[in-house]
Write a protein that holds these residues in place. Structure first.
Motif, PDB file in Angstrom:
ATOM      1  N   HIS A 283      18.119  30.859  31.492  1.00  0.00           N
ATOM      2  CA  HIS A 283      17.413  30.166  32.575  1.00  0.00           C
ATOM      3  C   HIS A 283      17.040  28.762  32.115  1.00  0.00           C
ATOM      4  CE1 HIS A 283      14.984  29.786  36.180  1.00  0.00           C
ATOM      5  NE2 HIS A 283      13.927  29.473  35.469  1.00  0.00           N
ATOM      6  N   VAL A 284      17.069  27.807  33.045  1.00  0.00           N
ATOM      7  CA  VAL A 284      16.784  26.406  32.727  1.00  0.00           C
ATOM      8  C   VAL A 284      15.682  25.878  33.640  1.00  0.00           C
ATOM      9  CG1 VAL A 284      17.732  24.064  32.548  1.00  0.00           C
ATOM     10  CG2 VAL A 284      19.168  26.042  31.983  1.00  0.00           C
ATOM     11  N   LEU A 285      14.780  25.110  33.068  1.00  0.00           N
ATOM     12  CA  LEU A 285      13.760  24.388  33.818  1.00  0.00           C
ATOM     13  C   LEU A 285      14.186  22.921  33.858  1.00  0.00           C
ATOM     14  CD1 LEU A 285      10.621  25.868  31.982  1.00  0.00           C
ATOM     15  CD2 LEU A 285      11.834  26.813  33.955  1.00  0.00           C
ATOM     16  N   ALA A 286      14.452  22.412  35.051  1.00  0.00           N
ATOM     17  CA  ALA A 286      15.011  21.068  35.199  1.00  0.00           C
ATOM     18  C   ALA A 286      13.942  20.065  35.608  1.00  0.00           C
ATOM     19  CB  ALA A 286      16.137  21.076  36.232  1.00  0.00           C
ATOM     20  N   LEU A 287      14.035  18.860  35.058  1.00  0.00           N
ATOM     21  CA  LEU A 287      13.083  17.796  35.369  1.00  0.00           C
ATOM     22  C   LEU A 287      13.497  16.965  36.571  1.00  0.00           C
ATOM     23  CD1 LEU A 287      12.230  16.333  31.844  1.00  0.00           C
ATOM     24  CD2 LEU A 287      11.239  18.295  33.011  1.00  0.00           C
ATOM     25  N   PHE A 288      14.771  17.019  36.926  1.00  0.00           N
ATOM     26  CA  PHE A 288      15.282  16.154  37.987  1.00  0.00           C
ATOM     27  C   PHE A 288      15.869  16.997  39.113  1.00  0.00           C
ATOM     28  CE2 PHE A 288      15.597  13.718  34.003  1.00  0.00           C
ATOM     29  CZ  PHE A 288      14.730  12.681  34.325  1.00  0.00           C
TER      30      PHE A 288
ATOM     31  N   SER B 286      20.674  30.443  35.674  1.00  0.00           N
ATOM     32  CA  SER B 286      19.738  30.183  36.772  1.00  0.00           C
ATOM     33  C   SER B 286      18.943  28.933  36.420  1.00  0.00           C
ATOM     34  CB  SER B 286      18.804  31.378  36.978  1.00  0.00           C
ATOM     35  OG  SER B 286      18.073  31.661  35.802  1.00  0.00           O
ATOM     36  N   CYS B 287      18.451  28.237  37.430  1.00  0.00           N
ATOM     37  CA  CYS B 287      17.789  26.957  37.164  1.00  0.00           C
ATOM     38  C   CYS B 287      16.829  26.622  38.288  1.00  0.00           C
ATOM     39  CB  CYS B 287      18.821  25.837  37.011  1.00  0.00           C
ATOM     40  SG  CYS B 287      18.114  24.213  36.649  1.00  0.00           S
ATOM     41  N   ASP B 288      15.634  26.134  37.930  1.00  0.00           N
ATOM     42  CA  ASP B 288      14.654  25.649  38.902  1.00  0.00           C
ATOM     43  C   ASP B 288      14.300  24.207  38.597  1.00  0.00           C
ATOM     44  OD1 ASP B 288      14.356  28.084  40.269  1.00  0.00           O
ATOM     45  OD2 ASP B 288      12.825  28.790  38.854  1.00  0.00           O
ATOM     46  N   PHE B 289      14.231  23.376  39.628  1.00  0.00           N
ATOM     47  CA  PHE B 289      13.638  22.046  39.504  1.00  0.00           C
ATOM     48  C   PHE B 289      12.129  22.231  39.520  1.00  0.00           C
ATOM     49  CE2 PHE B 289      11.863  18.404  42.081  1.00  0.00           C
ATOM     50  CZ  PHE B 289      11.752  17.541  41.017  1.00  0.00           C
ATOM     51  N   VAL B 290      11.463  21.839  38.445  1.00  0.00           N
ATOM     52  CA  VAL B 290      10.020  22.077  38.331  1.00  0.00           C
ATOM     53  C   VAL B 290       9.205  20.795  38.414  1.00  0.00           C
ATOM     54  CG1 VAL B 290      10.367  24.214  37.034  1.00  0.00           C
ATOM     55  CG2 VAL B 290      10.102  22.037  35.787  1.00  0.00           C
TER      56      VAL B 290
ATOM     57  N   HIS C  74       8.857  16.491  37.335  1.00  0.00           N
ATOM     58  CA  HIS C  74       8.727  15.790  36.049  1.00  0.00           C
ATOM     59  C   HIS C  74       7.250  15.635  35.703  1.00  0.00           C
ATOM     60  CE1 HIS C  74       9.221  12.893  32.839  1.00  0.00           C
ATOM     61  NE2 HIS C  74      10.515  13.143  32.863  1.00  0.00           N
ATOM     62  N   PRO C  75       6.872  15.890  34.452  1.00  0.00           N
ATOM     63  CA  PRO C  75       5.446  15.847  34.091  1.00  0.00           C
ATOM     64  C   PRO C  75       4.787  14.497  34.301  1.00  0.00           C
ATOM     65  CG  PRO C  75       6.823  15.964  32.124  1.00  0.00           C
ATOM     66  CD  PRO C  75       7.715  16.238  33.292  1.00  0.00           C
ATOM     67  N   VAL C  76       5.581  13.451  34.352  1.00  0.00           N
ATOM     68  CA  VAL C  76       4.979  12.125  34.502  1.00  0.00           C
ATOM     69  C   VAL C  76       4.181  11.992  35.796  1.00  0.00           C
ATOM     70  CG1 VAL C  76       6.935  11.004  35.673  1.00  0.00           C
ATOM     71  CG2 VAL C  76       5.458   9.660  34.171  1.00  0.00           C
ATOM     72  N   VAL C  77       4.556  12.763  36.832  1.00  0.00           N
ATOM     73  CA  VAL C  77       3.863  12.622  38.117  1.00  0.00           C
ATOM     74  C   VAL C  77       2.460  13.231  38.080  1.00  0.00           C
ATOM     75  CG1 VAL C  77       6.042  12.598  39.394  1.00  0.00           C
ATOM     76  CG2 VAL C  77       4.810  14.772  39.104  1.00  0.00           C
ATOM     77  N   ALA C  78       2.185  14.049  37.070  1.00  0.00           N
ATOM     78  CA  ALA C  78       0.878  14.711  36.989  1.00  0.00           C
ATOM     79  C   ALA C  78       0.010  14.164  35.861  1.00  0.00           C
ATOM     80  CB  ALA C  78       1.072  16.208  36.791  1.00  0.00           C
ATOM     81  N   GLU C  79       0.526  13.202  35.107  1.00  0.00           N
ATOM     82  CA  GLU C  79      -0.245  12.708  33.978  1.00  0.00           C
ATOM     83  C   GLU C  79      -1.463  11.907  34.435  1.00  0.00           C
ATOM     84  OE1 GLU C  79       2.511  10.525  31.607  1.00  0.00           O
ATOM     85  OE2 GLU C  79       3.449  12.328  30.761  1.00  0.00           O
TER      86      GLU C  79
ATOM     87  N   PRO D  10       3.776  19.902  37.571  1.00  0.00           N
ATOM     88  CA  PRO D  10       5.002  20.426  36.948  1.00  0.00           C
ATOM     89  C   PRO D  10       4.760  21.520  35.920  1.00  0.00           C
ATOM     90  CG  PRO D  10       5.136  18.056  37.176  1.00  0.00           C
ATOM     91  CD  PRO D  10       3.738  18.434  37.563  1.00  0.00           C
ATOM     92  N   GLY D  11       3.686  21.421  35.145  1.00  0.00           N
ATOM     93  CA  GLY D  11       3.422  22.467  34.158  1.00  0.00           C
ATOM     94  C   GLY D  11       3.202  23.818  34.804  1.00  0.00           C
TER      95      GLY D  11
END
Length: 383
Positions: free
Chosen positions: A138-143, A156-160, A162-167, A368-369
């Motif tokens: 399984h992959v957690l995708a930033l984009f 399998s893969c989910d777009f989760v 990018h952490p920058v939007v929550a910093e 994102p986290g």
């Protein structure tokens, strides 16, 4: 629930810490083991060894440390096998992490594996996805455009997001207080200098960045410079900049770094995820990076896109100027910085591209986290 996480550099440490925080909220009692930096340690991880040992980049940079890295790979894989966690979660750093995963899978074919940060198969070496699918479930995708690439390879893969939007970001008041504390006038230009988070990057880029900044100061005598840095390279940065013509403030303090980003007028940065942090703070930037000659030649041959800057890629623009490889020279870099500081049209175009980038990366959605934690639990059948 018992999880083993591996991060190999500062950006992975941030991702891992946010994921750990999300998992603690959704799965109370979760246990963490693995390799990480100060942020993951703050969330409860005791690192198997200092994460900074893994922060090397480029073929020629890795070669002198190959034997040591190979020992660390074997040591890490043995520890995972011994613990038999519910999942092995590797975070970016594929050259190290996926070697660990292969050894673990060889010892325990049923080990559940999750990789956080999809390989950039849309940029170069598209065959990496299929190779990764041999050992990753399984992959957690930033984009947002990445899941189809991973799914086509069999994961399998989910777009989760990018952490920058929550910093966390500093306020205008914080920015004003920072300028006052550093005796930087409201009309004095403030430049962020970001020569990388790896020792090899800093060693290679800092002298060129210094000369570019010195040329810019000749045009802008009031120019001030701040270098936000990380624990692993802070002593090197301080040593290399101690005799700069434009004396910089070097800071590792998180609050001070946030305030500096809020107060800055422009930035000169190495390529990498820092371009997104600058975009989130609306800091116009110039990207510059150089590599060992062999590394650069191989990257050029393998590249599928014409830019390395994430703001350019996500916004589908080319508004951020880049000076890469042989083009990483102080004169052109300084001229590009001067144009940005003068407020020419490319500055407004960059700011528009930054807004679009943040929207596409999940600004306004769940953190994102937390999204990554939900994805992990779903992959394990617990969410």
């Amino acid at each position: 629930m018992k999880l083993f996480l591996i991060a190999g550099e500062a950006s992975g440490d941030s991702l891992g810490a946010a994921l750990m925080s999300g998992l603690k909220a959704l799965a109370p009692g979760v246990q963490f083991h693995g390799v990480g930096g100060s942020k993951m340690e703050a969330e409860g991880l005791t690192s198997l060894f200092p994460m900074e040992e893994l922060s090397v980049m480029g073929i020629m940079e890795v070669l002198p440390k190959y034997r040591h890295l190979k020992r660390r790979i074997a040591e890490t894989a043995a520890r995972v096998t011994e613990l038999a966690p519910d999942a092995l979660i590797t975070i970016d750093s594929p050259d190290f992490c996926l070697r660990v995963v292969r050894l673990v899978r060889a010892a325990n074919p049923d080990q559940k594996t999750i990789h956080y940060v999809a390989p950039t198969v849309w940029a170069w070496r598209p065959g990496r996805a299929a190779k990764m699918a041999e050992v990753i479930d399984h992959v957690l995708a930033l984009f947002p455009f990445e899941p189809p690439y991973m799914e086509a390879a069999g994961m399998s893969c989910d777009f989760v997001g990018h952490p920058v939007v929550a910093e966390a970001r500093a306020t205008e008041a914080d920015a004003a207080a920072f300028r006052e504390a550093q005796a930087i006038g409201p009309d004095q230009p403030l430049l962020l200098c970001l020569p990388g988070s790896r020792k090899g990057e800093v060693t290679r880029l800092a002298p060129r960045f210094e000369e570019a900044i010195a040329r810019l100061r000749d045009r802008e005598p009031g120019l001030r410079v701040v270098i936000p840095t990380v624990r692993g390279v802070a002593p090197l940065v301080r040593g290399m900049t101690a005799r700069w013509k434009v004396s910089p403030l070097v800071t590792e303090d998180a609050a001070e770094k946030r305030a500096a980003f809020a107060a800055a007028d422009l930035a000169l940065a190495a390529s990498g995820t820092v371009s997104l942090e600058l975009a989130a703070n609306r800091v116009p930037m110039v990207i510059a990076h150089d590599f060992n000659r062999l590394t650069w030649w191989m990257m050029k041959r393998a590249a599928l896109i014409d830019t390395v800057t994430l703001v350019n890629i996500v916004s589908e623009t080319r508004t951020v100027p880049e000076f890469l490889g042989p083009a990483c020279r102080p004169g052109p870099i300084s001229a590009a910085l001067a144009r940005l500081l003068a407020g020419e049209n490319d500055r407004e175009a960059q700011l528009a591209a930054m807004e679009l980038t943040m929207d596409r990366l999940g600004r306004g959605a769940e953190a994102p986290g937390l999204r990554a934690a939900r994805s992990v639990l779903r992959a394990l059948g617990d969410g």
